[in-house]
Write a protein that holds these residues in place. Structure first.
Motif, PDB file in Angstrom:
ATOM      1  N   ALA A   1     137.466  -6.240 -51.948  1.00 33.95           N
ATOM      2  CA  ALA A   1     137.922  -7.059 -50.827  1.00 33.95           C
ATOM      3  C   ALA A   1     138.263  -6.165 -49.645  1.00 33.95           C
ATOM      4  CB  ALA A   1     139.140  -7.885 -51.225  1.00 33.95           C
ATOM      5  N   THR A   2     138.426  -6.792 -48.494  1.00 36.76           N
ATOM      6  CA  THR A   2     138.876  -6.048 -47.321  1.00 36.76           C
ATOM      7  C   THR A   2     140.371  -5.804 -47.388  1.00 36.76           C
ATOM      8  OG1 THR A   2     137.123  -7.070 -46.004  1.00 36.76           O
ATOM      9  CG2 THR A   2     138.933  -6.017 -44.804  1.00 36.76           C
TER      10      THR A   2
ATOM     11  N   THR B   1     129.167 -15.116 -50.362  1.00 34.18           N
ATOM     12  CA  THR B   1     127.725 -15.147 -50.164  1.00 34.18           C
ATOM     13  C   THR B   1     127.346 -14.128 -49.104  1.00 34.18           C
ATOM     14  OG1 THR B   1     127.631 -17.510 -50.680  1.00 34.18           O
ATOM     15  CG2 THR B   1     125.758 -16.578 -49.513  1.00 34.18           C
ATOM     16  N   GLY B   2     126.662 -13.074 -49.515  1.00 36.51           N
ATOM     17  CA  GLY B   2     126.186 -12.084 -48.557  1.00 36.51           C
ATOM     18  C   GLY B   2     127.242 -11.549 -47.626  1.00 36.51           C
ATOM     19  N   SER B   3     128.355 -11.092 -48.182  1.00 39.60           N
ATOM     20  CA  SER B   3     129.472 -10.529 -47.411  1.00 39.60           C
ATOM     21  C   SER B   3     130.085 -11.521 -46.427  1.00 39.60           C
ATOM     22  CB  SER B   3     129.040  -9.260 -46.663  1.00 39.60           C
ATOM     23  OG  SER B   3     128.631  -8.254 -47.568  1.00 39.60           O
ATOM     24  N   ALA B   4     129.980 -12.809 -46.738  1.00 42.53           N
ATOM     25  CA  ALA B   4     130.573 -13.827 -45.861  1.00 42.53           C
ATOM     26  C   ALA B   4     132.086 -13.768 -45.888  1.00 42.53           C
ATOM     27  CB  ALA B   4     130.102 -15.219 -46.286  1.00 42.53           C
TER      28      ALA B   4
ATOM     29  N   ASN C   1     138.026  -1.572 -55.280  1.00 46.36           N
ATOM     30  CA  ASN C   1     137.545  -1.141 -53.974  1.00 46.36           C
ATOM     31  C   ASN C   1     138.051  -2.124 -52.929  1.00 46.36           C
ATOM     32  OD1 ASN C   1     135.918  -0.539 -51.664  1.00 46.36           O
ATOM     33  ND2 ASN C   1     134.462   0.501 -53.001  1.00 46.36           N
ATOM     34  N   VAL C   2     139.211  -1.813 -52.349  1.00 46.58           N
ATOM     35  CA  VAL C   2     139.857  -2.665 -51.349  1.00 46.58           C
ATOM     36  C   VAL C   2     140.251  -1.777 -50.174  1.00 46.58           C
ATOM     37  CG1 VAL C   2     141.814  -4.162 -50.850  1.00 46.58           C
ATOM     38  CG2 VAL C   2     140.698  -4.284 -53.088  1.00 46.58           C
ATOM     39  N   THR C   3     139.812  -2.130 -48.989  1.00 49.66           N
ATOM     40  CA  THR C   3     140.054  -1.278 -47.828  1.00 49.66           C
ATOM     41  C   THR C   3     141.545  -1.013 -47.623  1.00 49.66           C
ATOM     42  OG1 THR C   3     138.070  -2.185 -46.795  1.00 49.66           O
ATOM     43  CG2 THR C   3     139.618  -0.987 -45.369  1.00 49.66           C
ATOM     44  N   THR C   4     142.365  -2.083 -47.648  1.00 45.52           N
ATOM     45  CA  THR C   4     143.810  -1.929 -47.494  1.00 45.52           C
ATOM     46  C   THR C   4     144.537  -2.812 -48.499  1.00 45.52           C
ATOM     47  OG1 THR C   4     143.574  -1.512 -45.116  1.00 45.52           O
ATOM     48  CG2 THR C   4     145.775  -2.091 -45.916  1.00 45.52           C
ATOM     49  N   THR C   5     145.389  -2.196 -49.303  1.00 47.81           N
ATOM     50  CA  THR C   5     146.247  -2.935 -50.224  1.00 47.81           C
ATOM     51  C   THR C   5     147.672  -2.872 -49.692  1.00 47.81           C
ATOM     52  OG1 THR C   5     144.855  -2.408 -52.128  1.00 47.81           O
ATOM     53  CG2 THR C   5     147.125  -3.091 -52.586  1.00 47.81           C
ATOM     54  N   ASN C   6     148.250  -4.042 -49.377  1.00 50.14           N
ATOM     55  CA  ASN C   6     149.607  -4.119 -48.844  1.00 50.14           C
ATOM     56  C   ASN C   6     150.574  -4.560 -49.934  1.00 50.14           C
ATOM     57  OD1 ASN C   6     148.926  -3.639 -45.998  1.00 50.14           O
ATOM     58  ND2 ASN C   6     147.922  -5.640 -46.090  1.00 50.14           N
TER      59      ASN C   6
ATOM     60  N   SER D   1     131.735  -9.036 -51.391  1.00 43.62           N
ATOM     61  CA  SER D   1     133.185  -8.847 -51.427  1.00 43.62           C
ATOM     62  C   SER D   1     133.910  -9.942 -50.653  1.00 43.62           C
ATOM     63  CB  SER D   1     133.557  -7.477 -50.870  1.00 43.62           C
ATOM     64  OG  SER D   1     133.198  -7.379 -49.513  1.00 43.62           O
ATOM     65  N   LEU D   2     135.189 -10.140 -50.984  1.00 38.45           N
ATOM     66  CA  LEU D   2     136.004 -11.149 -50.323  1.00 38.45           C
ATOM     67  C   LEU D   2     136.718 -10.549 -49.107  1.00 38.45           C
ATOM     68  CD1 LEU D   2     137.613 -13.030 -53.356  1.00 38.45           C
ATOM     69  CD2 LEU D   2     135.342 -13.278 -52.344  1.00 38.45           C
TER      70      LEU D   2
END
Length: 202
Positions: free
Chosen positions: A80-81, A32-35, A106-111, A59-60
């Motif tokens: 996601a982040t 909900t709203g980038s929560a 679109n994920v900032t970091t994928t480990n 996003s999650l």
């Protein structure tokens, strides 16, 4: 859950958690709203809708594909982040696997955390950085450009395979030798255009 979920799932805060087994979600999984919010795949699953929205506003925070699970995204979007593929760095019988199928990623970091984690990028447009944390971590890329870096963690190594022609969108293996990969393979019939990007590997 292993049951089927019909409809959309909304995670209302950063600690809200959805654990999915083999059960399909026929709708979207958003915050909900980038929560934020947390999504764990505890077993193999085929995604039935977009995850984390399409515009960045829902996003999650964290998505994890646990060891032994294969998640097939198809043409669905993932935002996601952080996304973790696999959880155990050594001794895991089967690490996690994420397979994309053309949807935006679109994920900032994928480990790639598992001992033999696999990330199949296929022809998806990938935005964000990929971090290979073990020598057995593998990234398979088709035509989808990675707008970000593909590095190892502290010289851990890792494997990058180009299965189709590709234009690089960022450095591979870092710029100082401490995050270089072990092996990079350009398959037969494939052309990879590096441009001004750095490539470092053994």
């Amino acid at each position: 859950t292993s049951g089927t979920i019909t409809g959309n799932v909304v995670l209302g805060n950063a600690t809200a958690t959805l654990n999915l087994g083999t059960g399909a979600v026929s709708g979207t999984i958003n915050s909900t709203g980038s929560a934020g919010g947390i999504l764990n795949f505890t077993a193999s699953n085929t995604i039935g809708g977009n995850i984390g929205g399409t515009d960045g506003n829902t996003s999650l925070t964290t998505i994890t594909v646990q060891d032994g699970a294969t998640v097939t995204a198809g043409t669905n979007t993932i935002r996601a982040t952080t996304l973790n593929v696999g959880t155990v760095a050594s001794g895991a019988a089967a690490s996690g696997r994420l397979t994309l199928g053309g949807g935006a990623y679109n994920v900032t970091t994928t480990n790639l955390t598992g001992a033999t984690s696999i990330f199949d990028g296929a022809n998806s447009a990938i935005t964000g950085n990929l971090v290979l944390k073990n020598a057995g971590s593998t990234v398979n890329l088709g035509t989808g450009t990675v707008t970000g870096t593909i590095n190892s963690l502290s010289s851990a190594g890792g494997i990058l395979n180009f299965t189709a022609s590709n234009t690089l969108g960022g450095n591979i293996g870092g710029v100082d030798g401490t995050t270089s990969l072990t092996t990079i393979t350009v398959n037969d019939g494939t052309t990879v255009t590096a441009g001004t990007n750095t490539i470092r590997a053994t």
